[in-house]
Design an enzyme around this catalytic site. Structure first.
Site, PDB file in Angstrom:
ATOM      1  N   GLY A 144       7.233  29.533  21.846  1.00  0.00           N
ATOM      2  CA  GLY A 144       6.987  30.650  22.739  1.00  0.00           C
ATOM      3  C   GLY A 144       7.365  30.379  24.185  1.00  0.00           C
ATOM      4  N   SER A 145       6.568  30.935  25.091  1.00  0.00           N
ATOM      5  CA  SER A 145       6.919  30.973  26.514  1.00  0.00           C
ATOM      6  C   SER A 145       6.915  29.613  27.195  1.00  0.00           C
ATOM      7  CB  SER A 145       5.964  31.918  27.245  1.00  0.00           C
ATOM      8  OG  SER A 145       6.116  33.239  26.768  1.00  0.00           O
ATOM      9  N   THR A 146       6.470  28.563  26.498  1.00  0.00           N
ATOM     10  CA  THR A 146       6.584  27.229  27.104  1.00  0.00           C
ATOM     11  C   THR A 146       8.041  26.872  27.378  1.00  0.00           C
ATOM     12  OG1 THR A 146       6.619  26.207  24.903  1.00  0.00           O
ATOM     13  CG2 THR A 146       4.469  26.411  25.991  1.00  0.00           C
TER      14      THR A 146
END
Length: 592
Positions: A312-314
């Site tokens: 995801g957004s990591t």
């Protein structure tokens, strides 16, 4: 011996001349001869008696010395002779970075039977079942009364069990010495250690071999007598590992997650200080692998290393770091965030409406998919792939456990423009939490490549990936994500935590994604101004049910768990909190 004549002629003639009887001379000579023979026989008898006495004395001396040595030695069972190569049973210890024992050896015994030597096989079977309830009495009776000449009963028994078997008193029950592997901390660091078992076995010894983890990766080294018994020293810190496991287990329960993983790493060296995968197992009683179903359902599955997920957004941190380093944008550059972003039949949306535009900093702080995708378009597929490769996100990690090779990232078959856009915010490329921790360490430490290691010791510096100025800028953004963005629940007073949340829909085995199942991840650095450690926390199917509606995003699930881990682990790592003084507080020098 020269024999003297009984009737010497000269003396006979002289005796006749004097008128004496020659028979007296013969009797005298016969007497003298008998005396000589008697003396010779006595000398022989005395010599033989003396020699026999010496022999008896020597025999009693040997028996006495042997009895003394047996009385001073430890009792042991008779050992059957074995042929073939000798079995090397000795195995080196495994310790943490501070010398605390993680794995060691324990002397014990095995129990086997020789049925032909048994006196009362029925009684023996009955009493063995009383000692070992898991044994089958009927099967023992069949084995003891059948044609078998040898059978194992128990490969490992305790001293108490050994004494109870001794008390049975049957000569057909025998004991063999064993060296078993002991993990004194139970499940602690189980996925790192892996576990061990018996390889080649004989009645007098058994070969201990590694089954997984470092035990298998360093099996030859641990068994090599040339090392002189020196322990294998890992980079783990036992106290920190225990704290991380305890908090992660509590967080997994509170967030109703199916599984969890955490990696704590030194940002400069890549040394893994703690590595946790839940659910775990006790390596003293290593369970059997699953033969069917999902491998991740097994407690043997190492989620931190083998589990490859869309994180995801990591991944937005990598996109922005590359764009900054290549001069494509600056932290203040405004990015179009009007949505949805349409590319062919694909539509990219944000979790919230962030307005028509955001600065690059706020794209990361607010976690805008649209903004990140537009930045990725400027980078392009070829440069994006090359950058992620430099971070080590496209190949298995070199961690020194056997499971690391199976943690191979899943890449798109065709790295197209839409792949570039989705990968920029963590969809379309799957990697493990360990990959993520190493990549964040590279971004945070000033920009030099970090390769994770489980061994303690000096590590050569890696190649430069980004500049120090880019690293400082990204660290500042990550700090703002925690102080005012999506990860405020991870803020820990005194430690200036920076990090990035990531929530990815969980893929279905049959294709597509679940609507109500996610992988929640939080990748953090602390202290953000001068990072010493990276912590990645990942929860499988988390769900915060404390509100009116279930909350699954990483900001509500993984971030608070990571914050609590940092709060517990930072003091154990020797990090002092930075206490900000209240306004107006100070010390004034008063003049006399």
């Amino acid at each position: 011996m020269i024999r003297t004549p009984l009737r010497p002629l000269a003396r006979i003639l002289e005796a006749r001349a004097r008128g004496e009887s020659p028979a007296a001379i013969e009797r005298e000579n016969l007497r003298l001869r008998h005396e000589q023979m008697r003396d010779a026989a006595r000398d022989r008898a005395e010599g033989r008696l003396l020699m026999l006495g010496v022999m008896f004395f020597a025999a009693f001396l040997v028996v006495g010395v042997r009895m003394g040595s047996l009385a001073a030695s430890e009792p042991s069972e008779p050992r059957a002779a074995t042929s073939g190569a000798a079995i090397v049973a000795q195995r080196a210890d495994i310790v943490d970075r501070n010398g605390n024992i993680l794995a060691t050896n324990l002397a014990t015994h095995s129990l086997y039977a020789q049925p032909p030597n048994m006196i009362e096989p029925l009684r023996v079977a009955r009493e063995l079942v009383a000692i070992f309830p898991d044994l089958d009495e009927e099967k023992l009776v069949r084995d003891f009364t059948g044609k078998r000449k040898f059978l194992w009963i128990k490969k490992k028994i305790s001293p108490e069990q050994m004494q109870r078997v001794h008390d049975i008193g049957d000569p057909g029950l025998m004991f063999g010495p064993r060296e078993m592997r002991l993990y004194p901390n139970g499940p602690l660091a189980a996925h790192v250690l892996g576990g061990s078992g018996f390889g080649r076995e004989g009645v007098s010894s058994a070969e201990v071999v590694g089954r997984a983890g470092v035990e298998k990766a360093f099996d030859s080294w641990l068994r090599d007598p040339a090392n002189g018994g020196a322990p294998l020293r890992l980079s783990l810190d036992l106290s920190v590992q225990a704290a991380v496991e305890r908090v992660l287990a509590g967080g997994m329960k509170l967030m109703n997650a199916k599984g969890a993983a955490a990696v704590l790493m030194d940002v400069q060296t890549g040394e893994v200080i703690a590595l946790v995968s839940l659910p775990d197992f006790d390596p003293n009683e290593r369970p059997r692998p699953l033969v069917k179903g999902d491998a991740s359902d097994s407690p043997l599955f190492n989620r931190a290393v083998q589990g490859v997920y869309e994180l995801g957004s990591t991944f937005k941190t990598f996109t922005i770091a590359q764009a900054l380093d290549e001069g494509i944008v600056s932290p203040a550059t405004m990015i179009d965030t009007k949505g949805p972003l349409v590319w062919g039949r694909h539509r990219i949306r944000d979790f919230h409406n962030y307005g028509p535009q955001l600065s690059v900093t706020d794209v990361l702080v607010e976690s805008s998919n649209i903004g990140t995708a537009r930045i990725a378009q400027r980078i392009g597929a070829e440069r994006q792939r090359a950058f992620l490769e430099k971070l080590g996100l496209l190949e298995p990690t070199p961690l020194e456990i056997v499971e690391a090779a199976s943690g191979k990232p899943l890449l798109p078959q065709n790295w197209s423009e839409i792949s570039t856009m989705t990968i920029s915010y963590g969809h379309g490329l799957s990697a493990s939490p360990l990959h993520l921790a190493a990549a964040y360490a590279t971004i945070a430490n000033g920009g030099t490549r970090v390769r994770p290691t489980i061994l303690a010791g000096p590590v050569a510096p890696g190649d430069r990936v980004i500049s120090e100025s880019t690293s400082r800028a990204v660290r500042s953004m990550l700090r703002q994500v925690v102080s005012r963005g999506t990860a405020t629940f991870a803020d820990v007073e005194g430690y200036a935590v920076g990090g990035k949340t990531g929530t990815a829909d969980k893929p279905k085995p049959t294709g597509g994604y679940y609507k109500d199942k996610v992988i929640g991840t939080f990748a953090s650095i602390f202290p953000a101004d001068d990072p010493a450690y990276v912590l990645v926390v990942s929860l499988d199917e988390p769900e915060d049910r404390t509100g009116s509606e279930p909350r699954r995003t990483a900001g509500w699930t993984a971030a608070p768990v990571a914050g609590e881990i940092i709060r517990r682990a930072a003091p154990l790592l020797g990090l002092r909190p930075e206490i900000e003084t209240a306004a107006g507080f100070g010390v004034t020098l008063a003049a006399n």
